[in-house]
Design an enzyme around this catalytic site. Structure first.
Site, PDB file in Angstrom:
ATOM      1  N   HIS A  46       0.844  -1.199   0.000  1.00 26.32           N
ATOM      2  CA  HIS A  46       0.000   0.000   0.000  1.00 26.32           C
ATOM      3  C   HIS A  46       0.879   1.250   0.000  1.00 26.32           C
ATOM      4  O   HIS A  46       1.924   1.282   0.642  1.00 26.32           O
ATOM      5  CB  HIS A  46      -0.873   0.052   1.257  1.00 26.32           C
ATOM      6  CG  HIS A  46      -2.072  -0.844   1.216  1.00 26.32           C
ATOM      7  ND1 HIS A  46      -1.993  -2.179   0.936  1.00 26.32           N
ATOM      8  CD2 HIS A  46      -3.389  -0.581   1.442  1.00 26.32           C
ATOM      9  CE1 HIS A  46      -3.216  -2.706   0.990  1.00 26.32           C
ATOM     10  NE2 HIS A  46      -4.078  -1.765   1.296  1.00 26.32           N
TER      11      HIS A  46
ATOM     12  N   GLU B 298      -2.114   6.796  -0.320  1.00 30.31           N
ATOM     13  CA  GLU B 298      -3.520   7.011   0.021  1.00 30.31           C
ATOM     14  C   GLU B 298      -3.591   8.028   1.158  1.00 30.31           C
ATOM     15  O   GLU B 298      -3.914   9.194   0.954  1.00 30.31           O
ATOM     16  CB  GLU B 298      -4.200   5.709   0.426  1.00 30.31           C
ATOM     17  CG  GLU B 298      -5.674   5.879   0.760  1.00 30.31           C
ATOM     18  CD  GLU B 298      -6.273   4.687   1.488  1.00 30.31           C
ATOM     19  OE1 GLU B 298      -7.501   4.534   1.431  1.00 30.31           O
ATOM     20  OE2 GLU B 298      -5.537   3.918   2.124  1.00 30.31           O
TER      21      GLU B 298
END
Length: 346
Positions: free
Chosen positions: A207, A210
């Protein structure tokens, strides 16, 4: 049919568009009704935010909001206590994906989260992999697993997980990820775990980009040698980074509904999909955590159509990008790409 910006003036059914799903978290894939039934089965007290069948009001751009999101997720996860619960969750996730036109699902899981109730880390992973094999066989959906480490835990834990993922690669594990709050710690702390995973033949899919800005995406590329990035949308703030992602063909697993639900962007129109698209960055739309964000895979395509004006030709290309970014066997990939062409020609 309604009028549309697509060439023939019709709006094709986006559930019928063949696609791959590359960003779906394990517990977050649960149906709200299943959560209610499992909570009742085990006597788990659910907070009101998880009882109503509607997605809770969330905002994770501050510490308190992220803590609340994680708390809700942890409560939901505590309702998965037996192999049959795991089997049900995976089968239902597969059924939902098939309904939304998915031909291939790479579901992401951190087995350490389930290990205490399932007999330990290795048994938990074996139970999960058994469930994936069964659900794939029963539904016809191609399914694989991305094992994800938790960046809130010690990097040595991630190394243990990477070795385990490599050991079970032949059982359908295709990638290694890194999830949770990317504002905590450094990607480079997990470089050894990702080296173990990559050298073992697994795709690096952490990830980034974000809750944190473009630097977190650069860290995924530089320190973890990512070939896919979970989310990645904040790369839109750095034209040089966009060019790099496009040049290297790194797929961003973009989850527009969750970006809005978590407060990364105020409204759907603000998610920088067009910026990534125009820069040539490959994207794979994903639902992230439907249990908490309220929408599944086809709804992401509908959002892109409605909020960003993507034509059916463009939506078909997004579907192709999801397929190309997946770990599908080549013969399967060719078949799905042909199906997408058929959807567009219909």
């Amino acid at each position: 049919m309604h009028e549309s910006a697509s060439g023939n003036g019709t709006r094709r059914d986006l559930r019928a568009l063949p696609k791959a799903h590359l960003h779906l978290h394990f517990t977050g894939s649960m149906r709200p009704g299943t959560l209610l039934e499992l909570a009742d089965k085990y006597g788990v007290h659910l907070p009101e935010a998880l009882k109503g069948g509607e997605p809770p009001s969330l905002r994770a751009t501050d510490e308190r909001g992220w803590f609340r999101f994680q708390r809700l997720y942890d409560i939901a996860r505590s309702c998965l206590r037996a192999p049959e619960d795991i089997q049900r969750l995976v089968r239902e996730a597969a059924e939902e994906d098939v309904r939304d036109g998915s031909r291939w699902l790479e579901i992401q899981v951190d087995p350490t989260s389930y290990a205490p109730r399932l007999g330990g880390l290795t048994p938990a992973l074996e139970i999960i992999l058994d469930a994936v094999e069964s659900a794939s066989r029963e539904t016809g959906l191609g399914m694989r697993v991305v094992v994800a480490a938790n960046r809130m835990k010690h990097p040595l834990d991630a190394r243990t997980l990477a070795r385990l993922a490599v050991r079970f690669k032949d059982r359908g594990i295709v990638g290694f990820g890194l999830s949770n709050d990317e504002r905590r710690g450094f990607a480079r702390d997990f470089d050894r775990a990702f080296t173990i995973a990559r050298e073992g033949g697994l795709l690096a899919a952490p990830h980034g980009g974000e809750l944190s800005g473009p630097q977190s995406v650069r860290d995924c590329l530089d320190d973890l040698r990512a070939r896919r990035v979970g989310h990645g949308v904040r790369a839109a703030e750095d034209p040089w980074l966009l060019a790099r992602l496009a040049e290297q063909g790194v797929t961003c697993e973009v989850c527009p509904a969750s970006n809005v639900a978590l407060g990364v962007y105020e409204k759907a129109e603000d998610v920088p999909l067009r910026t990534l698209w125009k820069a040539g960055v490959p994207m794979a739309l994903g639902a992230d955590d439907p249990l908490l964000f309220g929408s599944r895979l086809a709804a992401q395509y509908e959002l892109v159509r409605d909020a960003h004006g993507f034509s059916d030709d463009e939506l078909a290309e997004l579907a192709r990008q999801s397929v190309r970014g997946s770990e599908m066997p080549e013969a399967v990939r060719d078949g799905v790409l042909a199906e997408i062409d058929g959807w567009l020609a219909a």
